[in-house]
Design an enzyme around this catalytic site. Structure first.
Site, mmCIF file in Angstrom:
data_model
loop_
_atom_site.group_PDB
_atom_site.id
_atom_site.type_symbol
_atom_site.label_atom_id
_atom_site.label_comp_id
_atom_site.label_asym_id
_atom_site.label_seq_id
_atom_site.Cartn_x
_atom_site.Cartn_y
_atom_site.Cartn_z
ATOM 1 N N ASP A 178 0.862 -1.170 0.000
ATOM 2 C CA ASP A 178 0.000 0.000 0.000
ATOM 3 C C ASP A 178 0.910 1.235 0.000
ATOM 4 O O ASP A 178 2.136 1.142 0.146
ATOM 5 C CB ASP A 178 -0.975 -0.008 1.194
ATOM 6 C CG ASP A 178 -2.206 0.859 0.897
ATOM 7 O OD1 ASP A 178 -2.174 1.625 -0.084
ATOM 8 O OD2 ASP A 178 -3.197 0.773 1.644
HETATM 9 C C1 BGC Z 1 -5.103 3.095 0.009
HETATM 10 C C2 BGC Z 1 -5.265 1.999 -1.017
HETATM 11 C C3 BGC Z 1 -5.180 2.570 -2.415
HETATM 12 C C4 BGC Z 1 -3.853 3.279 -2.553
HETATM 13 C C5 BGC Z 1 -3.605 3.843 -3.936
HETATM 14 C C6 BGC Z 1 -3.889 3.959 -0.277
HETATM 15 O O1 BGC Z 1 -3.875 5.099 0.510
HETATM 16 O O2 BGC Z 1 -5.017 2.518 1.286
HETATM 17 O O3 BGC Z 1 -6.479 1.322 -0.816
HETATM 18 O O4 BGC Z 1 -5.323 1.561 -3.364
HETATM 19 O O5 BGC Z 1 -3.818 4.343 -1.624
HETATM 20 O O6 BGC Z 1 -4.386 4.934 -4.210
#
Ligand code: BGC
Length: 739
Positions: A277
């Site tokens: 993440d």
């Molecule tokens: C979130 C994810 C997301 C990623 C990319 C993160 O802050 O937890 O779910 O896919 O950002 O945007």
């Protein structure tokens, strides 16, 4: 033109693993260690930022072979240019993957994932993912960061809205449908994208429902509750998986070898790649399990993380770590191979620009059929929570309707959390949806108040609108950004100012309907006691207004069923139906039992609950045998009769209880369901079945399997109102690992 792209023209058909292996072997043979590490680097473009963006010149870095994929770039022409800059100017011309959070729609916005889960309609869920993929893939993208399959049982957590609720069985079925929807039959089909199941794992168990917080989930609960949807996604062939922000039992998920290598890659045989993440490798320096960024990179790579989203740590220090012997080169090779395999499977080596076509974008992104599907999915995602005196459906001859509340004519919030590429201009508001019905009724609309701002200036107008109307609709609840990432809440009730307005309106004693908008199960005990009718309409996306009008006027008979328990008091959370019995089971009459001094354990609305304009009667629950053995199927049948005045859908739900286990077992577990349609007066015999492996769980010795013994079996309209029978599972061999 770079050497590699020229070579690619000779590639033959897709999907043959031998060809893929040969191609990737060949390519890796030409790559330097730096270039291999480059493939493991994922960098955010500036389109849609969910966290800090590094200040690097990412185009130059990509040309230098230091980046393998981008996230948050958008539009076919922008992505085309970016891809071209890399393919034509880097040494080996390896194309990039382009990832984006196309969560519940791209240009056409579907209901939020939590809302869609209440349809219990796997085809509907799949079709939403299919269209999302088609639209994203027409706009340059080949990878989506969805589905989010975290089991969520604490409504304070904002991300409840992104998943399919509290139940591992339903969660697994929905995860599979979503992966199949996004990825289609073949990843190489140009209308599909690689899915990314997230967040691995147990993110939904963050302590106190506070986002990013610690999780402590013992391995048994992990396997029984949190992992099944991930396993289902892996079995459905999901291309990628995203680690979670949280630390799990002391080890951040992004550096968690047990999760990523032992369970995911070895035990489950996952063939795709693992991405972190956003900046979560870096965040290990904050979690405090590593001393610096370099060590964080080492821990992540050695644990099985193949791609670093936005930490820049693989890019900046992995080479040094390999040279120092802290990370074996074989780990880099494995990560690089997994990523190149995916690029191959997506058809990017055949044509790096295949997702970028102006013609296709024009055709696909404005397809009216997509809106039709969105409306039908939205119809199915509405849950009727209360309907006293049959206020609903409203009569089409009604003379005047008051539409009151911050969501009455609101486009943006109907998009729901994580609407990303969705645009509010696509949204039909409730006001517009009512007008689209072309009724004779006057619609007296008044916003009345804002979502949270303590300002009563609009009350008078709203009350006047209600006074002159035959029926009052209250479009109230949460804004879209009251759910989603970093949106945990202490107060899980309807904001005070809105409740105040409701109280004023109720004094008029008009037939009143609450159109509840929410990102999570809210505590609406007061509303349920005082408002005669409640429709849970979540945030339904582009077609929200039309779908709400469909249900209000009976053009669609509501069929949604809750996938999260609605607590009666905030103090009950986390509250879920499949809890354990305890040694002192709940008994409100007995002081020394598992209970609260000042209120009941019972939810306001149980899991699986949802009314219809008609009524259903269950009878003749039958099983075809009293004992079930290995290799056999227990066939269950029940008669369901539509006893009301409308045709309608019903979700027939099957639960079991394993009475005695080597470890304690839940009081009820969903094990099957079927959504049926019954004309008024019609009876259908519904057939469901159970196999021994459906009864498997994480046993005392941590093996996955079932155990002989007595079971109760329940079938009914929700997790509480059920018919009951029982059966015996006879001596069994150890079951295979099979969720
Ligand atoms: C979130 C994810 C997301 C990623 C990319 C993160 O802050 O937890 O779910 O896919 O950002 O945007």
């Amino acid at each position: 033109m770079a050497e590699q792209t020229a070579h690619n023209k000779n590639l033959k058909a897709w999907g043959n693993d031998q060809d893929m292996k040969k191609f990737v072997d060949d390519l890796m043979g030409k790559m330097t260690l730096e270039e291999k590490i480059g493939q493991t680097v994922l960098v955010a473009s500036y389109w849609n930022v969910t966290g800090p963006v590094s200040g690097i010149d990412y185009v130059q870095d990509a040309r230098d072979g230091k980046i393998g994929a981008f996230l948050n770039a958008q539009t076919y022409d922008f992505i085309y240019r970016l891809q071209k800059a890399v393919v034509e100017h880097s040494r080996l011309g390896i194309p990039m993957m382009f990832g984006f959070d196309a969560i519940h729609g791209y240009k056409t916005t579907f209901p939020t994932p939590l809302a869609m889960s209440t349809s219990w309609d796997l085809e509907a869920v799949k079709s939403a993912a299919r269209i999302t993929a088609k639209e994203a893939a027409a706009d340059g993208l080949n990878w989506t960061y969805a589905p989010m399959v975290d089991i969520a049982r604490d409504p304070r957590w904002g991300r409840v809205v992104e998943g399919a609720g509290e139940d591992p069985y339903l969660g697994a079925k929905i995860a599979k449908a979503q992966v199949e929807g996004f990825q289609g039959d073949e990843l190489s089909d140009v209308g599909t994208v690689a899915a990314c199941v997230k967040h691995f794992a147990a993110y939904g168990a963050v302590q106190a429902g506070r986002d990013y917080n610690t999780t402590e989930v013992p391995e048994r609960a992990l396997r029984d509750t949190y992992l099944p949807p991930f396993k289902a996604a892996v079995d459905a062939g999901v291309a990628t998986i995203m680690t979670a922000f949280n630390d799990l039992n002391g080890v951040p998920c992004t550096g968690n070898k047990f999760l990523l290598s032992d369970v995911l890659k070895k035990e489950w045989g996952f063939k795709g790649f693992v991405v972190t993440d956003y900046t979560s490798i870096y965040e290990m320096t904050k979690h405090g399990n590593v001393k610096d960024k370099k060590e964080a990179g080492e821990v992540a790579m050695n644990a099985g993380v193949d791609m670093d989203m936005q930490s820049d740590i693989y890019k900046n220090s992995l080479l040094k770590s390999v040279k120092e012997g802290k990370v074996p080169e074989s780990e880099i090779d494995d990560a690089c191979r997994r990523i190149l395999n995916m690029k191959y499977r997506l058809g990017l080596f055949q044509d790096p620009y295949r997702y970028c076509s102006k013609k296709r974008a024009k055709k696909v992104l404005q397809n009216p059929e997509h809106f039709k599907t969105a409306r039908s999915v939205a119809d199915k995602s509405i849950v009727l929570l209360k309907n006293d005196q049959h206020i609903l459906p409203l009569k089409k001859e009604v003379q005047s309707v008051a539409l009151i509340g911050p969501l009455a004519d609101d486009q943006l919030d109907q998009l729901g959390s994580w609407y990303t590429a969705g645009r509010k201009e696509t949204v039909t508001t409730i006001y517009k949806g009512l007008q689209n019905k072309h009724l004779k009724a006057t619609i007296n609309m008044a916003k009345g108040c804002d979502f949270e701002k303590n300002d009563e200036q609009g009350f008078a107008e709203a009350i006047a609108a209600a006074k002159k109307s035959d029926v009052v609709l209250l479009a109230m609840g949460e804004r879209q950004d009251m759910g989603g990432e970093a949106a945990s809440r202490l107060n899980i009730e309807i904001p005070a100012i809105q409740r105040k307005l409701i109280k004023e309106v109720l004094k008029l004693n008009k037939p009143t309907v609450l159109l509840l908008h929410n990102c999570r199960p809210l505590v609406i005990t007061w509303e349920a006691e005082n408002i005669p009718a409640i429709l849970d309409v979540w945030h339904l996306g582009s077609e929200a207004g039309n779908a709400i009008a469909d249900v209000l006027f009976g053009d669609y008979n509501p069929s949604g069923k809750l996938t999260t328990t609605f607590p009666r008091y905030a103090g009950q959370v986390p509250l879920f139906y499949n809890h354990k019995n305890t040694g002192r089971p709940y008994n409100p009459e007995d002081h020394f039992t598992t209970r609260y001094q000042d209120g009941t354990n019972a939810p306001l609305f149980p899991f699986g609950y949802g009314l219809s304009y008609t009524t259903f009667k269950y009878s003749h629950l039958k099983i075809d045998k009293n004992t079930l053995a290995d290799g056999q199927t227990l066939n269950v049948s029940v008669d369901v009769t539509n006893t009301g005045n409308y045709d309608g859908h019903e979700v027939v739900q099957l639960y079991v209880r394993d009475l005695v286990g080597s470890v304690t077992r839940p009081v009820k577990e969903l094990k099957g369901f079927q959504k049926i349609f019954l004309k008024k007066g019609e009876t259908k015999t519904v057939h469901l079945s159970i196999k021994p492996q459906d009864l498997a769980f994480c046993r005392l010795d941590y093996s996955w399997g079932y155990e002989a013994g007595d079971f109760k079996l329940f079938v009914g309209t929700n997790s509480q109102d059920v018919l009951e029978t029982s059966f015996k599972l006879t001596d069994t061999k150890a079951a295979p690992y099979n969720f």
